[in-house]
Design an enzyme around this catalytic site. Structure first.
Site, PDB file in Angstrom:
ATOM      1  N   THR A   1       0.831  -1.205   0.000  1.00 13.35           N
ATOM      2  CA  THR A   1       0.000   0.000   0.000  1.00 13.35           C
ATOM      3  C   THR A   1       0.865   1.253   0.000  1.00 13.35           C
ATOM      4  O   THR A   1       2.044   1.226   0.367  1.00 13.35           O
ATOM      5  CB  THR A   1      -0.912   0.065   1.234  1.00 13.35           C
ATOM      6  OG1 THR A   1      -0.120   0.406   2.393  1.00 13.35           O
ATOM      7  CG2 THR A   1      -1.659  -1.223   1.464  1.00 13.35           C
ATOM      8  N   ASP A   2       0.275   2.364  -0.387  1.00 14.30           N
ATOM      9  CA  ASP A   2       0.938   3.644  -0.192  1.00 14.30           C
ATOM     10  C   ASP A   2       1.046   3.908   1.311  1.00 14.30           C
ATOM     11  O   ASP A   2       0.430   3.223   2.129  1.00 14.30           O
ATOM     12  CB  ASP A   2       0.165   4.753  -0.918  1.00 14.30           C
ATOM     13  CG  ASP A   2       1.081   5.834  -1.458  1.00 14.30           C
ATOM     14  OD1 ASP A   2       2.144   6.072  -0.842  1.00 14.30           O
ATOM     15  OD2 ASP A   2       0.740   6.444  -2.480  1.00 14.30           O
ATOM     16  N   TRP A   3       1.809   4.924   1.664  1.00 17.75           N
ATOM     17  CA  TRP A   3       2.243   5.098   3.046  1.00 17.75           C
ATOM     18  C   TRP A   3       1.149   5.710   3.928  1.00 17.75           C
ATOM     19  O   TRP A   3       0.502   6.687   3.572  1.00 17.75           O
ATOM     20  CB  TRP A   3       3.478   5.998   3.056  1.00 17.75           C
ATOM     21  CG  TRP A   3       4.798   5.283   3.047  1.00 17.75           C
ATOM     22  CD1 TRP A   3       5.889   5.621   3.791  1.00 17.75           C
ATOM     23  CD2 TRP A   3       5.200   4.139   2.287  1.00 17.75           C
ATOM     24  NE1 TRP A   3       6.933   4.748   3.533  1.00 17.75           N
ATOM     25  CE2 TRP A   3       6.534   3.831   2.621  1.00 17.75           C
ATOM     26  CE3 TRP A   3       4.551   3.318   1.352  1.00 17.75           C
ATOM     27  CZ2 TRP A   3       7.231   2.761   2.062  1.00 17.75           C
ATOM     28  CZ3 TRP A   3       5.241   2.252   0.785  1.00 17.75           C
ATOM     29  CH2 TRP A   3       6.563   1.980   1.148  1.00 17.75           C
TER      30      TRP A   3
ATOM     31  N   LEU B   1      -1.815   4.324   5.658  1.00 14.46           N
ATOM     32  CA  LEU B   1      -3.252   4.074   5.531  1.00 14.46           C
ATOM     33  C   LEU B   1      -3.916   3.688   6.847  1.00 14.46           C
ATOM     34  O   LEU B   1      -5.136   3.746   6.959  1.00 14.46           O
ATOM     35  CB  LEU B   1      -3.518   2.944   4.525  1.00 14.46           C
ATOM     36  CG  LEU B   1      -3.772   3.354   3.074  1.00 14.46           C
ATOM     37  CD1 LEU B   1      -2.592   4.088   2.497  1.00 14.46           C
ATOM     38  CD2 LEU B   1      -4.098   2.119   2.218  1.00 14.46           C
TER      39      LEU B   1
END
Length: 593
Positions: free
Chosen positions: A312-314, A316
């Site tokens: 995932t992107d940072w 979440l």
């Protein structure tokens, strides 16, 4: 230097740690290691967070991080995103080896995988990119797109690969193959522009350069982002922040934004990062893409058959304090869920790792209470461990400290980056002022006088000059917090004070205006006033002046349209390329000198 995994002799290790037997297949080695792991050790694999260079026993107050020992021994973590620049490559290499010795001393000796945002250009944004520092310095990705040369992009990737591996960086949190279809979007500088075919073609070359002819010991694994395409942001706002949470597709172009990813899959990208944004008004669930099963499992895993690692992107899952300001977790569409429930939803969506998070205790609780099965852990852990084995980290996670400075920033690497800066410069207009003869009287702004003095006589006022050279930055709006202001957002129009200043200088002397276009600035009034307008995508003053004086040839062509007005931008559809009415300059425009 030669370093070894300082736990015991190889022969003994093969008995105590049979997964170290390199004669076995990767799948066999992964299974042997999985069989030896506790739930706590498996959970640690899932968290890929930030780290900074420091003694392994020191916390990092600047970034609010615990010590490396706490991460590795306490939380069983082994994936870290290196923040910040370092003065020398050797300093990174020495720290990397110290971190690997710490990892080797743990019960299972799982080596650390170090990742990084781009660090070969001019951007300095702790949430997206790092200044080149000791590394060779190239134009931003938009500049590579402006040159339009696949071989050059692959050569860049190969040079970056050699520099990364020299200091132990083994995962690139890039390339970014999103399409820059919304002119206000803050993340365009690291893309290949607005055209899907160009972004796919150059993105594939980038991946080949970083990963090499075959993926293995000398490779850097690429985490291509941001699936399924991060460009169509409502009002151009960035989804690092709550006001930018929505991605919209009024032009019905959702499929177009996946085209560059198809080229990345064909090129063999190993990892994928979904974006923060949540799709609105589509057939897909209206939650952030990292939580989105219809996208990660339905599109990425099932439609495209991607079996690589999904991170995932940072940020979440948990809220964060960044530069003293509170920023909520980017749990768009699932804000009401607890952090533990968010972890469960990400795993159910089909992702393998949590970027920017360090809370394995939440995952352990989910396994203990039966919400997440150990079999589900194993499915992702296999992908994560496979990557470590195939990169050769179990054989030798260490780097040669004495060689690091000789490789990183090597003279021929720097020369290649400098040449790319010059080639990427894009000449938009020229009424005959270019090229400028050396030795003329120069009035400069945004250029150090001592640099300009190598090209002509530097004077104090426009009235004394033969030619003026002004360097500007594309405009953006100030936002409320320090972190937000690293992401240039809002209006693309220059303030009247800037326009008036350009006009006043241009009234006194033929004036060349060069603009750093990290976003497609509205240049209409500047073009009307200046004798020549150029744009750059990250270029030194020397690179610019070499082009302006004819010592180097500009080859840059616009990787997106430059809009004529903010009214045209506001009326355009965020998901549709080349959609601003009557643009000032079209994609592909650029003059030769």
């Amino acid at each position: 230097m030669t370093d070894v995994m300082n736990q015991q002799d190889t022969a003994d290790a093969a008995v105590d740690r049979p997964w170290l037997d390199a004669s076995l297949s990767v799948d066999e080695r992964v299974q042997l290691l999985l069989d030896a792991m506790t739930v706590e050790e498996k959970a640690g694999l899932f968290f890929h967070t930030m780290i900074a260079i420091a003694d392994v026993d020191e916390a990092n107050p600047a970034f609010g991080l615990p010590s490396a020992r706490e991460f590795v021994e306490g939380r069983k973590m082994s994936h870290f995103n290196l923040l910040g620049a370092a003065p020398t490559a050797r300093e990174i290499a020495v720290w990397q080896n110290e971190l690997q010795r710490l990892a080797a001393s743990t019960r299972l000796g799982i080596p650390v995988t170090l990742s990084t945002d781009p660090r070969h250009s001019f951007s300095d944004n702790p949430g997206a990119a790092i200044m080149a520092g000791p590394f060779s310095q190239w134009p931003e990705t938009l500049g590579l797109a402006a040159i339009r040369d696949e071989e050059l992009v692959e050569r860049f990737g190969d040079i970056a690969r050699q520099e990364y591996t020299a200091v132990g960086l083994r995962v690139a949190l890039h390339p970014q193959v999103d399409l820059a279809t919304e002119p206000r979007w803050a993340r365009q500088t690291a893309t290949f522009g607005e055209d899907a075919e160009l972004a796919g073609r150059l993105g594939a070359a980038y991946i080949r350069g970083f990963q090499g002819e075959s993926f293995g010991v000398g490779s850097v694994s690429t985490m291509t982002k941001h699936f399924p395409g991060g460009g169509p942001q409502k009002d151009g706002e960035d989804p690092h922040f709550a006001y930018g949470r929505e991605q919209v597709y009024p032009g019905g172009q959702f499929e177009l934004h996946m085209k560059p990813f198809e080229a990345a899959f064909e090129a063999g990208t190993r990892q994928i990062m979904p974006y923060y944004g949540m799709p609105v008004g589509t057939e897909y669930e209206e939650v952030g893409f990292g939580f989105n099963k219809s996208v990660i499992t339905g599109l990425l895993r099932e439609r495209y058959g991607f079996d690589g690692l999904v991170c995932t992107d940072w940020g979440l899952i948990t809220d964060a304090e960044i530069f003293g300001d509170h920023h909520p977790a980017r749990a768009w569409g699932v804000e009401e869920l607890s952090p533990k429930e968010r972890v469960a939803k990400v795993l159910d969506a089909g992702a393998d790792q949590f970027g920017g998070e360090a809370c394995p205790e939440l995952l352990i609780e989910l396994v203990v209470d039966g919400t997440v099965s150990e079999a589900r852990l194993d499915a992702s852990a296999r992908r994560i461990l496979r990557e470590k084995f195939e990169l050769g980290l179990f054989e030798n996670p260490f780097v040669d400290e004495d060689a690091a400075d000789a490789i990183v920033g090597r003279a021929d690497f720097r020369a290649a980056g400098d040449a790319a800066q010059r080639a990427s410069l894009t000449v938009l207009t020229n009424d005959g002022v270019l090229p400028v003869a050396r030795g003329r009287k120069l009035y400069v702004e945004g250029i150090a006088p001592e640099v300009a003095a190598s090209y002509g006589e530097v004077v104090a006022t426009p009235a004394e000059a033969d030619v003026a050279v002004l360097r500007l930055q594309a405009p953006y709006e100030e936002r409320a917090t320090a972190f937000e202001n690293f992401f240039h957002a809002g209006s693309l129009a220059f303030g009247e004070d800037v326009i008036d200043h350009v006009r006043s200088v241009a009234a006194a002397v033929p004036t060349i205006v060069d603009v750093l276009v990290d976003r497609p600035a509205i240049l209409t009034e500047i073009v009307d006033a200046a004798a020549s307008v150029t744009v750059n995508w990250g270029a030194s003053a020397e690179a610019l002046l070499d082009v302006l004086t004819g010592a180097a040839a500009p080859k840059g062509r616009l990787p997106f349209d430059l809009p004529r007005s903010m009214a045209a931008v506001e009326a355009s559809k965020p998901d549709v390329p080349f959609d601003t009415a009557d643009p000032l300059f079209r994609f592909g425009h650029g003059l030769d000198l």
